[in-house]
Design a protein around this motif. Sequence first.
Motif, PDB file in Angstrom:
ATOM      1  N   GLY A  49       7.409   2.484  13.821  1.00 57.37           N
ATOM      2  CA  GLY A  49       6.734   1.204  13.967  1.00 57.37           C
ATOM      3  C   GLY A  49       5.257   1.414  14.118  1.00 57.37           C
ATOM      4  N   GLY A  50       4.543   0.422  14.630  1.00 53.81           N
ATOM      5  CA  GLY A  50       3.080   0.475  14.722  1.00 53.81           C
ATOM      6  C   GLY A  50       2.649   1.437  15.789  1.00 53.81           C
ATOM      7  N   GLY A  51       1.476   1.216  16.356  1.00 52.27           N
ATOM      8  CA  GLY A  51       1.018   2.146  17.378  1.00 52.27           C
ATOM      9  C   GLY A  51      -0.060   1.545  18.228  1.00 52.27           C
ATOM     10  N   GLY A  52      -0.575   2.336  19.163  1.00 50.23           N
ATOM     11  CA  GLY A  52      -1.566   1.843  20.102  1.00 50.23           C
ATOM     12  C   GLY A  52      -2.955   1.767  19.503  1.00 50.23           C
ATOM     13  N   GLY A  53      -3.927   1.291  20.307  1.00 51.14           N
ATOM     14  CA  GLY A  53      -5.284   0.986  19.832  1.00 51.14           C
ATOM     15  C   GLY A  53      -6.107   2.209  19.505  1.00 51.14           C
ATOM     16  N   GLY A  54      -7.418   2.172  19.798  1.00 53.77           N
ATOM     17  CA  GLY A  54      -8.307   3.302  19.501  1.00 53.77           C
ATOM     18  C   GLY A  54      -8.899   3.168  18.121  1.00 53.77           C
ATOM     19  N   ASP A  55     -10.231   3.159  18.001  1.00 52.14           N
ATOM     20  CA  ASP A  55     -10.854   2.898  16.710  1.00 52.14           C
ATOM     21  C   ASP A  55     -11.190   4.192  15.996  1.00 52.14           C
TER      22      ASP A  55
ATOM     23  N   MET B 274      -4.539  -4.068  14.237  1.00 53.76           N
ATOM     24  CA  MET B 274      -3.541  -4.073  15.304  1.00 53.76           C
ATOM     25  C   MET B 274      -3.128  -5.497  15.662  1.00 53.76           C
ATOM     26  N   LEU B 275      -4.094  -6.404  15.687  1.00 60.03           N
ATOM     27  CA  LEU B 275      -3.786  -7.811  15.990  1.00 60.03           C
ATOM     28  C   LEU B 275      -2.876  -8.399  14.908  1.00 60.03           C
ATOM     29  N   LEU B 276      -3.159  -8.043  13.650  1.00 60.89           N
ATOM     30  CA  LEU B 276      -2.313  -8.539  12.556  1.00 60.89           C
ATOM     31  C   LEU B 276      -0.899  -7.958  12.678  1.00 60.89           C
ATOM     32  N   TRP B 277      -0.809  -6.666  13.053  1.00 61.68           N
ATOM     33  CA  TRP B 277       0.505  -6.033  13.242  1.00 61.68           C
ATOM     34  C   TRP B 277       1.291  -6.759  14.337  1.00 61.68           C
ATOM     35  N   ARG B 278       0.595  -7.074  15.449  1.00 60.23           N
ATOM     36  CA  ARG B 278       1.256  -7.782  16.556  1.00 60.23           C
ATOM     37  C   ARG B 278       1.666  -9.185  16.136  1.00 60.23           C
ATOM     38  N   ARG B 279       0.846  -9.791  15.291  1.00 63.68           N
ATOM     39  CA  ARG B 279       1.133 -11.149  14.806  1.00 63.68           C
ATOM     40  C   ARG B 279       2.434 -11.127  13.995  1.00 63.68           C
ATOM     41  N   PHE B 280       2.597 -10.123  13.137  1.00 65.45           N
ATOM     42  CA  PHE B 280       3.866  -9.977  12.393  1.00 65.45           C
ATOM     43  C   PHE B 280       5.022  -9.826  13.385  1.00 65.45           C
ATOM     44  N   LEU B 281       4.824  -8.972  14.399  1.00 63.07           N
ATOM     45  CA  LEU B 281       5.891  -8.729  15.376  1.00 63.07           C
ATOM     46  C   LEU B 281       6.236 -10.013  16.132  1.00 63.07           C
ATOM     47  N   ASP B 282       5.215 -10.793  16.517  1.00 59.41           N
ATOM     48  CA  ASP B 282       5.458 -12.073  17.194  1.00 59.41           C
ATOM     49  C   ASP B 282       6.245 -13.028  16.297  1.00 59.41           C
ATOM     50  N   ASN B 283       6.052 -12.880  14.991  1.00 57.99           N
ATOM     51  CA  ASN B 283       6.800 -13.712  14.036  1.00 57.99           C
ATOM     52  C   ASN B 283       8.090 -13.031  13.576  1.00 57.99           C
ATOM     53  N   LYS B 284       8.511 -12.046  14.364  1.00 59.07           N
ATOM     54  CA  LYS B 284       9.819 -11.409  14.228  1.00 59.07           C
ATOM     55  C   LYS B 284       9.990 -10.599  12.943  1.00 59.07           C
TER      56      LYS B 284
ATOM     57  N   LEU C 212       8.917  -6.513  11.864  1.00 63.22           N
ATOM     58  CA  LEU C 212       8.269  -5.261  12.249  1.00 63.22           C
ATOM     59  C   LEU C 212       7.811  -4.518  10.999  1.00 63.22           C
ATOM     60  N   LEU C 213       6.506  -4.301  10.894  1.00 64.15           N
ATOM     61  CA  LEU C 213       5.939  -3.482   9.818  1.00 64.15           C
ATOM     62  C   LEU C 213       5.294  -2.255  10.460  1.00 64.15           C
ATOM     63  N   SER C 214       4.786  -1.341   9.650  1.00 68.99           N
ATOM     64  CA  SER C 214       4.002  -0.211  10.168  1.00 68.99           C
ATOM     65  C   SER C 214       2.568  -0.393   9.707  1.00 68.99           C
ATOM     66  N   CYS C 215       1.623  -0.276  10.643  1.00 74.23           N
ATOM     67  CA  CYS C 215       0.218  -0.443  10.270  1.00 74.23           C
ATOM     68  C   CYS C 215      -0.374   0.898   9.851  1.00 74.23           C
ATOM     69  N   GLY C 216      -1.450   0.844   9.076  1.00 71.53           N
ATOM     70  CA  GLY C 216      -2.068   2.051   8.529  1.00 71.53           C
ATOM     71  C   GLY C 216      -2.481   3.054   9.583  1.00 71.53           C
ATOM     72  N   LYS C 217      -2.876   2.540  10.769  1.00 71.52           N
ATOM     73  CA  LYS C 217      -3.283   3.402  11.871  1.00 71.52           C
ATOM     74  C   LYS C 217      -2.177   4.390  12.241  1.00 71.52           C
ATOM     75  N   ALA C 218      -0.924   3.949  12.128  1.00 73.49           N
ATOM     76  CA  ALA C 218       0.213   4.808  12.474  1.00 73.49           C
ATOM     77  C   ALA C 218       0.329   5.996  11.510  1.00 73.49           C
ATOM     78  N   PHE C 219      -0.348   5.900  10.358  1.00 75.59           N
ATOM     79  CA  PHE C 219      -0.314   6.969   9.349  1.00 75.59           C
ATOM     80  C   PHE C 219      -1.669   7.674   9.275  1.00 75.59           C
ATOM     81  N   GLU C 220      -2.545   7.386  10.255  1.00 75.71           N
ATOM     82  CA  GLU C 220      -3.916   7.917  10.272  1.00 75.71           C
ATOM     83  C   GLU C 220      -4.699   7.530   9.026  1.00 75.71           C
ATOM     84  N   CYS C 221      -4.420   6.363   8.484  1.00 73.43           N
ATOM     85  CA  CYS C 221      -5.179   5.895   7.319  1.00 73.43           C
ATOM     86  C   CYS C 221      -6.638   5.700   7.719  1.00 73.43           C
ATOM     87  N   SER C 222      -7.568   6.074   6.833  1.00 70.19           N
ATOM     88  CA  SER C 222      -8.993   5.999   7.182  1.00 70.19           C
ATOM     89  C   SER C 222      -9.556   4.598   6.963  1.00 70.19           C
ATOM     90  N   GLU C 223      -8.826   3.730   6.259  1.00 74.66           N
ATOM     91  CA  GLU C 223      -9.300   2.366   5.999  1.00 74.66           C
ATOM     92  C   GLU C 223      -8.418   1.365   6.746  1.00 74.66           C
TER      93      GLU C 223
END
Length: 524
Positions: free
Chosen positions: A1-7, A404-414, A416-427
């Motif tokens: 799933g997704g992951g925690g913050g940190g820019d 991260m906010l968009l990822w949480r928004r998907f989760l709130d709408n039931k 679960l996706l994986s956000c790029g941050k979870a894959f160390e994507c640079s963009e």
Amino acid sequence: GGGGGGDLQEMRARPLTERRVDMHGFCNPSDFQRSPYLSARGNIANIFRGSTEEGYKAYHADKYDEDKNPNGIINFGTSENKLCFDLMSKRLTQTDMNLMEPPLLQYPDWKGHMFLREEVARFLTYYCKAPAPLKAENVIVLNGCGSLFSALATVLCDPGEAVLIATPFYGGITQSVFLYGNVKLVYAYLDSKITGTSTRPFQLTVEKLEKALQDARAEGVTVRALILLNPQNPLGDIYSLSELRDYLEFAKRHELHVIVDEIYMLSVFDESATFHSVLGMDRLPDPQRTHVMWGISKDFAVSGIRFGTLYTENQDVANAVASLCYFHGVCGPVQHKVAQLLRDRDWINQVYLRANHARLKAAHTYVTDELKTLGVPFLNRNAGFFVWIDFRKYLRTGTFEEEMLLWRRFLDNKVLLSCGKAFECSEPGWFRIIFADKTHRLQLGMQRIRKVLEEREQEILAEEKEQPCQSDQDGKADSTDEVIFVSRHQEPTCASSSNLGDLIGLLQQQMRSSDWLQKNTAEQ
């Protein structure tokens, strides 16, 4: 799933050595309470779990069920094939699976029972198209590829040393190499721009590997190995033979081990794409430093059966990994079942792979057609269970916080996706969606995604009316010119036809965006 913050941008400004100690910026240790009951190492393991499991935990607490919990979370985050339970449950319950003999209930050779290693060698010889029969003595069996990454990192690197990997990549590898072995990852950052030698988005080139390696060495970091994922997760890329050879030659020049993860090798679901295994190459540049892994979790849709296998000609590596197999063994009765499964080539070819590929292709087509209808760019590939999607236009400022906010928004709408941050994507703004699921869940999940995106679009329009942000819009227009998305992957030899497809995809995408036609008159 997704992951925690940190820019990531802030993180990349810091020196490499500092950066990698901070768990790759994926989670922020200050957010977690240090436990007095745990060692420093135990606290780090605890932080890892907290940061990466948020979405997974939410899903398990509120799973979608058509009858019992229709408003539960649909899991498009975990990479599992949920399309073949009927075929696999039938095959795994046939009578030949139920043998029970004394050796299966006794301690085995820690490399695995010889009957299974022989079967694995035959299986890989056939499906990897090896030029000569592969040998059972080079096969080791463990309970999954996560254990294998962990064991290999531990025997190839000393604590604090590093392994090179291209981003974005399957984030579980970070934990596998770090939690036991205290081995770090050094990143070769790939991005979506088409420049110089890159003819497709997120293309891995030797130049990018060289740069990452030299940057790490300049920081005093010792890099011992290179990890290649082929087919690649999350991109779905399949490397050509010439690309594979280039990567292996690069590793040989720098005396790096190469760990090649081919876990999705039989999940290439379109005839237009050809997978090349490293084990199928006529001559490996450095056989003693080339280690290939595969497992049944993905290709046979049984991620609950923990089985992975390593093929290496290096007996020192094999014996060192075998010492750790004591902790990562596969139980005897399961070894028997896996051997029976791999042996049944007629069923695999005539029944299972045909049906599995057809189902994967249909599910992929459904999800990508939905994305096209929404005007969302994505990488159109033919391997694995995932689509790498570009949601950057739904971020106003283009930061990882916003992702991260968009990822949480998907989760709130039931959903679960994986956000790029979870894959160390640079963009910021890329997401991975898993499509290997039943039609009714795909339909409902895509409805929920559509709802979030449409709401987000309205919000951005409203925000822009309130405070037009000119420079940001210019940036978005630029990035559109450089990205492609709906084109199929072509081998480099067909660059011209691939570019035409890219251009058409780009034009379709630009015409869908609201004011493009107003801005670009026929004269222009």
